[in-house]
Design an enzyme around this catalytic site. Structure first.
Site, short mmCIF file in Angstrom:
data_model
loop_
_atom_site.label_atom_id
_atom_site.label_comp_id
_atom_site.label_asym_id
_atom_site.label_seq_id
_atom_site.Cartn_x
_atom_site.Cartn_y
_atom_site.Cartn_z
N ILE A 18 0.83 -1.22 0.00
CA ILE A 18 0.00 0.00 0.00
C ILE A 18 0.86 1.26 0.00
O ILE A 18 0.37 2.36 0.21
CB ILE A 18 -1.00 -0.01 1.18
N THR B 225 3.92 1.08 1.68
CA THR B 225 4.74 0.96 2.88
C THR B 225 6.07 0.28 2.61
O THR B 225 6.98 0.37 3.41
CB THR B 225 3.98 0.15 3.93
N ILE C 243 14.35 -4.92 12.54
CA ILE C 243 13.95 -4.03 11.45
C ILE C 243 14.52 -4.60 10.14
O ILE C 243 15.74 -4.70 9.96
CB ILE C 243 14.47 -2.59 11.70
N PRO D 44 15.75 -0.59 7.46
CA PRO D 44 15.73 0.64 8.25
C PRO D 44 15.27 1.87 7.45
O PRO D 44 14.75 2.82 8.03
CB PRO D 44 17.18 0.80 8.70
N THR E 180 12.91 1.99 4.78
CA THR E 180 11.45 2.05 4.65
C THR E 180 10.81 2.16 6.02
O THR E 180 9.77 2.80 6.17
CB THR E 180 10.91 0.81 3.90
N GLN F 19 8.29 5.14 7.53
CA GLN F 19 6.97 4.95 8.17
C GLN F 19 6.85 5.80 9.44
O GLN F 19 5.83 6.42 9.69
CB GLN F 19 6.75 3.47 8.52
N GLY G 168 6.10 -4.83 13.26
CA GLY G 168 5.60 -3.98 12.17
C GLY G 168 5.75 -2.54 12.60
O GLY G 168 5.85 -2.24 13.79
N GLY H 292 4.01 0.22 10.72
CA GLY H 292 3.13 1.11 9.97
C GLY H 292 2.34 2.09 10.83
O GLY H 292 2.00 3.18 10.38
N GLU H 293 2.02 1.70 12.05
CA GLU H 293 1.09 2.50 12.82
C GLU H 293 1.65 3.11 14.10
O GLU H 293 1.21 4.17 14.54
CB GLU H 293 -0.15 1.64 13.15
MO1 MOS Z 1 -4.29 0.15 9.24
S1 MOS Z 1 -5.76 1.41 10.03
O1 MOS Z 1 -4.75 -1.27 10.00
O2 MOS Z 1 -4.52 0.29 7.57
#
Ligand code: MOS
Length: 756
Positions: A481, A483, A644, A647, A649, A653, A717, A719-720
């Site tokens: 997506i 990432t 990681i 490092p 990418t 994030q 992970g 991403g968040e």
């Molecule tokens: Mo994330 S809100 O689980 O794309």
């Protein structure tokens, strides 16, 4: 796709994205780039009220406009079904009602018709010409969710600290006796925090290109989950699973807004079948704001009590989020609350309240992000009440285990995050008095907040091929997506096979591939590793069998166990000379040695260890009182997210999340007009986000302690987690600079004008 890097680069290398050249050269095909002969354009018509009924829908003028093929609406189109309820994210959606199911309007922009024409402009003009008469009622889009006025009724539910958004309203987690402990405590905090609705604002709009071939569908969709999308579309379009193929090779991001299908997708599919023509449907930016998900408004009451030396004695977190009229989307603000600190008495409760808004959905760090704004700001307030350093308060409440589930942590290095970050930021130089730190005529504010996010795996399958041309191929029905999944998979496969990364082809974004994880919950990378490792082992076994069983092979007649596969070569064990695997396959007249791997998920199962990522954000704001100018000047973030893989990418994030956190703290808010119920700032001019000009120096450090409870590489992970906690660090820095505690996001300059 081929990679240009010449060096072997496996796990841990900061390599650039392998899909970068395709994107910058314009050759990457996004959903709306797909064109087919005879393709028509569909433009949905949205309601202009947020509550009421359709009385009359007049399409006479629109139907006669140039290029128009059809105007579909409730009276002439009933081709889309509801998908059955889903609990495991295999056929999940947030807004269950298909377009045109009834004449009741429940939110502004709800689809009431769709115009289909030869060109996009013709379809748009026809959509604008559809006349709808409504019987309108006053919508309720109030940001006041009733915390305090409307009691949260606790109803026992199964406590599940790893739940994402599946907990029922009521008690989410409970231990000890919070009321008693809070009542008798000497130091306490009792405050209400609110976060506004926010909209994802991915650059790429939601889009569907639907192709019906008379028997089945090929659906191009900007989705974070091709497999889930296929399973929902199969049900909504009423065709067998094998008759739906979903393709999503590249996304201009999603941030959670594209995790699950929205009504436009099945609508496009139904129209394609009805007309027997390919259909392209791209939502407008306004439509994305209206009916393609948002982070819901939350109201959260946090009650904390502590001993005078800062030991927490009770922690109560009650929250409400708004949801749409028909759907129960739960923003699990208490995601991190039960396990994050050591506290004997704790209660977390959740409740929902209905509003005339489109259905909310997951947005980057759903639950934990608004939740940690409230709880981490409350921790800062408690530190001030205790005359204690806020970092020290966190450190003295560091738990030795997950006290909610009574299980050990798999790998938790929060204290190291604190000390590394404090050192990098220079935290020891902080003076606690409000407005006491000055630099170049500006007042500095320093704030800190901790963060956490779950670390789990979804089920995943993958295939690995070793090919006669000396390249390897890894494929999986997951998607990138934006990432870095293409890049990370090339690295993981390269690492496992010992094949240079520039000789690994990665294929994603297609339901014809082995089913992969959805790109959500920061779980894709962690989920893929076990499947890819198994698939690679399978491919190696096939290669060795080929080597010993082909009469034309130099290894003919040996036993497979006498051979080994090292750095891309097949060789007899103990020997240094071998034969390159492509040559082995060519000698045997075999095109590829293939392996498949499948791994179970961990998400939603009974946990034996508590798996999460951790981190801390240190923020410096500058406050220019004379002109009321606030800037985020410096961010230091330390993240404990396991091994990681890349490092570069990964840092991208966290930096992106920090910028998004500045937007969350200071700018972002979807504002609903209380008269029409419309999100009125539904464009990029009025919905303010942080841009490059708002982005300060962002110093990101990864601790890089592998979490071997999760997968072979110990990778979690990223991403968040970078978005979790940062708004609390900013609001606490603002307090430190100005003396004004803003508990309702976003922090506006108007909030700060009262400062002395
Ligand atoms: Mo994330 S809100 O689980 O794309």
């Amino acid at each position: 796709m081929p990679v240009k890097n010449k060096k072997l680069m496996g796990v841990g290398m900061a390599m650039p994205r392998i899909d970068g050249p395709l994107k910058v050269s314009g050759t990457a095909m996004y959903t709306s780039d797909h064109h087919f002969p005879g393709m028509l354009y569909a433009v949905p018509v949205g309601s202009t009220i947020a509550k009421g009924r359709i009385e009359k829908l007049d399409v006479a003028k629109a139907e006669k406009m140039p290029g128009v093929h059809a105007i579909y609406h409730r009276a002439n189109f009933n081709k889309v079904f509801r998908a059955a309820p889903d609990t495991d994210f295999t056929a999940y959606m947030d807004e269950h009602r298909p377009a045109f199911e009834d004449d009741t309007i429940r939110y502004y922009g709800q689809f009431v018709a769709v115009a289909v024409a030869d060109t996009f402009e013709q379809a748009q003009a026809a959509a604008d010409a559809v006349r709808v008469t409504y019987r309108a009622e006053k919508p309720n889009v109030s940001r006041d969710l009733g915390m305090g006025a409307q009691p949260v009724i606790p109803k026992p539910t199964e406590p599940n600290a790893t739940s994402h958004n599946d907990e029922a309203p009521g008690v989410v987690s409970e231990r000890g006796e919070v009321e008693k402990a809070f009542g008798t405590a000497l130091v306490k905090i009792d405050q209400i925090y609110t976060t506004p609705p926010e909209t994802h604002c991915a650059i790429e709009l939601h889009a569907t290109v639907a192709v019906w071939d008379g028997d089945g569908y090929t659906l191009y969709e900007s989705t974070q989950a091709v497999g889930n999308h296929r399973n929902v579309m199969q049900q909504q379009l009423g065709v067998p699973k094998e008759k739906v193929r979903v393709i999503s090779r590249f996304l201009g991001s999603g941030f959670g807004g594209k995790l699950f299908p929205w009504p436009h997708a099945a609508l496009a599919g139904g129209v394609a079948r009805e007309m027997n023509r390919p259909i392209k449907l791209v939502l407008s930016r306004a439509q994305v704001f209206q009916g393609a998900g948002h982070r819901p408004a939350t109201q959260q009451r946090v009650r904390l009590s502590a001993t005078p030396d800062g030991k927490l004695t009770s922690f109560t977190h009650d929250y409400i989020n708004h949801t749409s009229i028909l759907d129960e989307y739960k923003e699990n603000c208490g995601e991190a609350t039960p396990y994050f600190y050591s506290v004997p008495n704790l209660r977390v409760t959740a409740a929902l309240t209905k509003r005339n808004v489109g259905c909310p959905t997951s947005m980057r760090g759903p639950g934990a992000v608004p939740g940690l704004f409230a709880t981490e700001t409350a921790m800062d307030e408690l530190a001030i009440a205790l005359h204690m350093d806020p970092l020290q308060l966190r450190a003295v409440n560091e738990p030795a285990m997950d006290e909610s589930l009574k299980i050990p942590f798999s790998s938790r290095h929060t204290l190291e995050c604190y000390s590394v970050g404090a050192e990098k930021f220079g935290w020891s130089k902080r003076t606690p008095q409000v407005g006491s730190m000055k630099q170049d005529g500006l007042t500095l504010g320093w704030g800190v907040a901790a963060c956490s996010w779950l670390a789990e795996r979804f089920p995943a399958s993958a295939s690995v091929d070793l090919r006669a041309d000396g390249t390897a191929r890894v494929s999986c029905g997951t998607q990138d997506i934006g990432t870095g999944t293409y890049t990370v998979l090339a690295q993981v496969t390269s690492e496992k096979l010992g094949v240079p990364v520039d000789r690994v082809e990665v294929v994603l974004g297609d339901t014809d591939l082995p089913p992969g994880p959805l790109s959500g919950g920061s779980m894709a990378s962690a989920s893929l590793i076990p499947a890819v490792y198994l698939a690679a082992e399978g491919a190696i076994q096939k290669l060795l069998l080929t080597a010993v069983s082909s009469p034309s092979s130099r290894f003919f007649g040996k036993k497979p166990e006498e051979l080994e596969f090292k750095e891309g070569n097949v060789r007899l064990k103990g020997q240094t000379q071998g034969q390159e695997f492509g040559a082995v396959l060519r000698a045997a007249h075999v095109s590829a040695a293939s392996g498949n791997g499948s791994a179970q998920g961990t998400f939603g199962g009974k946990a034996e260890v508590s798996r999460h990522s951790y981190g801390v954000h240190f923020v410096e704001v500058t406050w220019d009182e004379a002109i009321a100018r606030l800037r985020v000047n410096r961010v230091v973030t330390v993240i404990d997210a396991g091994k990681i893989i890349n490092p570069r990418t990964a840092r991208n994030q966290i930096e992106g999340a920090a910028v998004m956190g500045i937007g969350m703290a200071l700018f972002e808010e979807t504002v609903y007009d209380h008269r029409s119920g419309a999100p009125i700032n539904r464009n990029f001019a009025d919905y303010v986000m942080a841009t490059n000009a708002d982005a300060p120096r962002i110093d990101v450090t990864f601790l890089d302690h592998p979490d071997m409870a999760l997968n072979e590489l110990g990778a979690r992970g990223v991403g968040e987690i970078g978005l979790a906690g940062i708004a609390a660090a900013i609001s606490s820095a603002v307090y430190h600079a100005t003396g004004i505690r803003v508990r309702d996001l976003p922090i506006k300059i108007e909030d700060l004008l009262a400062s002395k």
